[in-house]
Design an enzyme around this catalytic site. Structure first.
Site, PDB file in Angstrom:
ATOM      1  N   TYR A  98       0.828  -1.214   0.000  1.00 44.68           N
ATOM      2  CA  TYR A  98       0.000   0.000   0.000  1.00 44.68           C
ATOM      3  C   TYR A  98       0.862   1.263   0.000  1.00 44.68           C
ATOM      4  O   TYR A  98       0.444   2.299  -0.511  1.00 44.68           O
ATOM      5  CB  TYR A  98      -0.987  -0.011   1.183  1.00 44.68           C
ATOM      6  N   GLU A 140      -8.565  -7.721   4.284  1.00 47.64           N
ATOM      7  CA  GLU A 140      -7.675  -8.683   3.610  1.00 47.64           C
ATOM      8  C   GLU A 140      -6.982  -9.596   4.629  1.00 47.64           C
ATOM      9  O   GLU A 140      -6.872 -10.808   4.417  1.00 47.64           O
ATOM     10  CB  GLU A 140      -6.665  -7.929   2.722  1.00 47.64           C
TER      11      GLU A 140
HETATM   12  C1  HEM Z   1      -6.199   2.103  -1.337  1.00 47.12           C
HETATM   13  C2  HEM Z   1      -5.512   1.449  -2.270  1.00 47.12           C
HETATM   14  C3  HEM Z   1      -6.132   0.596  -3.347  1.00 47.12           C
HETATM   15  C4  HEM Z   1      -7.333   0.745  -3.976  1.00 47.12           C
HETATM   16  C5  HEM Z   1      -8.376   1.812  -3.774  1.00 47.12           C
HETATM   17  C6  HEM Z   1      -7.441  -0.333  -4.935  1.00 47.12           C
HETATM   18  C7  HEM Z   1      -8.541  -0.537  -5.768  1.00 47.12           C
HETATM   19  C8  HEM Z   1      -8.679  -1.601  -6.635  1.00 47.12           C
HETATM   20  C9  HEM Z   1      -9.852  -1.860  -7.444  1.00 47.12           C
HETATM   21  C10 HEM Z   1     -11.109  -1.007  -7.473  1.00 47.12           C
HETATM   22  C11 HEM Z   1      -9.627  -2.984  -8.149  1.00 47.12           C
HETATM   23  C12 HEM Z   1     -10.600  -3.676  -9.123  1.00 47.12           C
HETATM   24  C13 HEM Z   1     -11.423  -4.680  -8.332  1.00 47.12           C
HETATM   25  C14 HEM Z   1     -12.445  -5.393  -9.186  1.00 47.12           C
HETATM   26  O1  HEM Z   1     -13.534  -4.860  -9.383  1.00 47.12           O
HETATM   27  O2  HEM Z   1     -12.157  -6.483  -9.657  1.00 47.12           O
HETATM   28  C15 HEM Z   1      -8.297  -3.453  -7.810  1.00 47.12           C
HETATM   29  C16 HEM Z   1      -7.670  -4.548  -8.378  1.00 47.12           C
HETATM   30  C17 HEM Z   1      -6.346  -4.825  -8.193  1.00 47.12           C
HETATM   31  N1  HEM Z   1      -5.505  -4.260  -7.272  1.00 47.12           N
HETATM   32 FE1  HEM Z   1      -5.927  -2.736  -6.042  1.00 47.12          FE
HETATM   33  N2  HEM Z   1      -6.316  -1.113  -4.882  1.00 47.12           N
HETATM   34  C18 HEM Z   1      -5.490  -0.566  -3.917  1.00 47.12           C
HETATM   35  C19 HEM Z   1      -4.262  -1.063  -3.539  1.00 47.12           C
HETATM   36  C20 HEM Z   1      -3.588  -2.076  -4.181  1.00 47.12           C
HETATM   37  C21 HEM Z   1      -2.266  -2.517  -3.853  1.00 47.12           C
HETATM   38  C22 HEM Z   1      -1.420  -1.997  -2.695  1.00 47.12           C
HETATM   39  C23 HEM Z   1      -1.930  -3.479  -4.761  1.00 47.12           C
HETATM   40  C24 HEM Z   1      -0.619  -4.231  -4.843  1.00 47.12           C
HETATM   41  C25 HEM Z   1       0.368  -3.795  -5.560  1.00 47.12           C
HETATM   42  C26 HEM Z   1      -3.063  -3.658  -5.639  1.00 47.12           C
HETATM   43  C27 HEM Z   1      -3.132  -4.572  -6.673  1.00 47.12           C
HETATM   44  C28 HEM Z   1      -4.270  -4.840  -7.410  1.00 47.12           C
HETATM   45  C29 HEM Z   1      -4.314  -5.825  -8.471  1.00 47.12           C
HETATM   46  C30 HEM Z   1      -3.141  -6.691  -8.946  1.00 47.12           C
HETATM   47  C31 HEM Z   1      -5.624  -5.812  -8.970  1.00 47.12           C
HETATM   48  C32 HEM Z   1      -6.164  -6.634 -10.157  1.00 47.12           C
HETATM   49  C33 HEM Z   1      -5.854  -5.826 -11.389  1.00 47.12           C
HETATM   50  C34 HEM Z   1      -6.060  -6.563 -12.684  1.00 47.12           C
HETATM   51  O3  HEM Z   1      -5.649  -7.693 -12.797  1.00 47.12           O
HETATM   52  O4  HEM Z   1      -6.607  -5.963 -13.612  1.00 47.12           O
HETATM   53  N3  HEM Z   1      -4.044  -2.793  -5.259  1.00 47.12           N
HETATM   54  N4  HEM Z   1      -7.755  -2.596  -6.876  1.00 47.12           N
END
Ligand code: HEM
Ligand SMILES: Cc1cc2nc3c(=O)[nH]c(=O)nc-3n(C[C@H](O)[C@H](O)[C@H](O)COP(=O)(O)OP(=O)(O)OC[C@H]3O[C@@H](n4cnc5c(N)ncnc54)[C@H](O)[C@@H]3O)c2cc1C
Length: 391
Positions: A98, A140
């Site tokens: 994060y 998580e």
């Molecule tokens: C406050 C911080 C964060 C927010 C608001 C956020 C928000 C989101 C959202 C909205 C999604 C799409 C979920 C869905 O509808 O399937 C997502 C997917 C994802 N997030 Fe986060 N996230 C955050 C932090 C992180 C962190 C720290 C990581 C790690 C590096 C991360 C890695 C991912 C990955 C790998 C996906 C799937 C993306 C894909 O394969 O297209 N996120 N996140």
């Protein structure tokens, strides 16, 4: 809880951030992947970056979260956070990451807003970011703690592949190492990770379509996307005996054995959670009132139809209605030509579950709302980043 100092600042700057967020998120991902290219190997989907859906989902989630905080400073939007947390845990996102996202997201905001980003505005949005991050980290950690093992992926060997519908294949896997497996719930998915032709690993999510409660077998049913990256490899190259990595099961769109009348409306490959739920409910001897609605291009293109019809035959209070865009209508089944019409299948207390392409879900959700079903009784699964919420 959003502080009293930050609240008016967020309220005043929400319109500008909401307007700029779609140009901020591409800058954020460019910066993050330039600094941390390893995140594109086995974590983020390259396709969702190229087609822009992940940028839209992230932008939408931040705008929704901030708007929610301004209106309800003491609570958080649980449904949205839960969906993101389940996706994150299926990919192995951890607390330490994060800080990486914060660094590059705020650098992108500074680049985009320039001098308009005063220290006061930066501080207020930093507070929003960490409120959201802390809420996600907490969910998580809870999700990881519920698993039967402490690993993100374990190895599973393909033991069977069976064609179903026009362009889908069911893949069944058995454990290829001695990692203890978590018992899944109907409606849950696993992340599958495999190397692509260039050696870079990609991950996609697939709903468990069968054998949901088994710890020695995982089955997913996958539709070929000829324009996609992962499913052509899966369909065209994966042979019985090959090993893939599967995550533990995640997903909060879980269908319970008993409860209010259930209406499951699906289209195309969106029937995988429905097929899993029907099989699990039948095995549990459920007496729940269930109406299954399925729309497909034609009868022959409907994946998992034999499994679904068999389970329906074992459920005393279940019925099915189907719609097909073309082809001959099957005999002995409630089948109509054209698009699904939900209206006649609802009662005031129905719990409605939707899964299928976004235009289909928009249409049937509108029908359900117009029929008086409260929005909180309508649940949906998007087979990709949730851009519906973002919109
Ligand atoms: C406050 C911080 C964060 C927010 C608001 C956020 C928000 C989101 C959202 C909205 C999604 C799409 C979920 C869905 O509808 O399937 C997502 C997917 C994802 N997030 Fe986060 N996230 C955050 C932090 C992180 C962190 C720290 C990581 C790690 C590096 C991360 C890695 C991912 C990955 C790998 C996906 C799937 C993306 C894909 O394969 O297209 N996120 N996140
Ligand atoms: C919770 C969940 C459950 C799911 N369950 C199932 C399931 O049970 N069965 C199932 O079949 N699927 C399921 N999916 C969908 C699955 O994860 C994949 O998204 C889907 O199979 C397509 O994968 P792909 O790699 O072949 O396509 P991707 O490579 O992800 O491409 C998807 C689309 O992006 C576009 N695209 C790709 N590359 C580019 C580019 N360079 N430029 C512009 N656009 C591009 C194309 O239009 C393509 O059709 C689920 C998804 C989620 C999130």
């Amino acid at each position: 809880m959003l502080s009293t100092q930050s609240r008016p600042v967020i309220e005043a700057t929400l319109p500008i951030i909401a307007e700029r967020i779609s140009s901020i998120t591409p800058k954020f991902y460019q910066r993050m992947f330039a600094a941390r290219p390893e995140l594109l190997d086995g974590m983020f989907s390259r396709s969702n970056q190229k087609n822009g859906t992940q940028q839209q989902a992230l932008a939408g989630s931040i705008a929704v979260f901030a708007t929610y905080l301004v209106n309800n400073p003491e609570t958080t939007p649980e449904t949205m956070l839960s969906r993101i947390a389940h996706k994150h845990t299926s990919l192995g996102v951890v607390e330490e990451q994060y800080g990486i996202v914060y660094e590059h997201l705020f650098a992108a905001i500074a680049e985009d807003l320039g001098d308009a980003l005063t220290p006061e505005i930066a501080e207020a949005w930093t507070e929003v970011y960490w409120l959201m991050a802390q809420a996600l980290i907490k969910i998580e950690k809870g999700l990881y703690a519920r698993q039967a093992n402490a690993t993100i992926y374990s190895n599973w060997k393909l033991v069977e592949r069976t064609a179903t519908g026009a362009d889908s294949v069911s893949f069944s896997f058995e454990p290829a190492d001695d990692t203890a497996a978590t018992i899944a719930k109907p409606g849950q998915f696993v992340s599958m990770r495999m190397p692509m032709a260039d050696g870079i690993r990609q991950v996609r999510q697939f709903t468990l379509s069968n054998d949901v409660e088994s710890t020695t077998r995982r089955t997913v049913t996958v539709k070929l996307d000829v324009d996609g990256e992962f499913t052509p490899v899966l369909h065209n190259s994966l042979k019985v005996g090959d090993v893939v990595e599967l995550s533990n099961p995640y997903g909060d769109l879980v269908i319970d054995t008993e409860g209010a009348p259930l209406v499951i409306a699906t289209a195309g490959i969106g029937c995988t959670p429905s097929a899993a739920a029907l099989q699990t409910l039948a095995a549990a001897g459920s007496t729940r009132e269930i109406t299954v609605l399925h729309a497909d291009q034609e009868f022959a293109s409907w994946p998992l139809r034999e499994q679904m019809l068999e389970s329906l035959g074992q459920l005393p209070n279940a019925k099915i209605r189907t719609w097909f865009e073309r082809g001959e209508l099957p005999e002995g089944l409630d089948a109509k030509a054209g698009y699904m019409d939900l209206t006649d299948s609802l009662t005031a207390d129905s719990q409605v579950y939707l899964c299928g392409p976004l235009p289909f879900m928009h249409a049937v959700r509108s029908q359900a709302l117009a029929a008086g079903i409260p929005a909180e009784h309508i649940h949906y699964e998007v087979f990709g980043p949730d851009v519906w919420l973002a919109a």
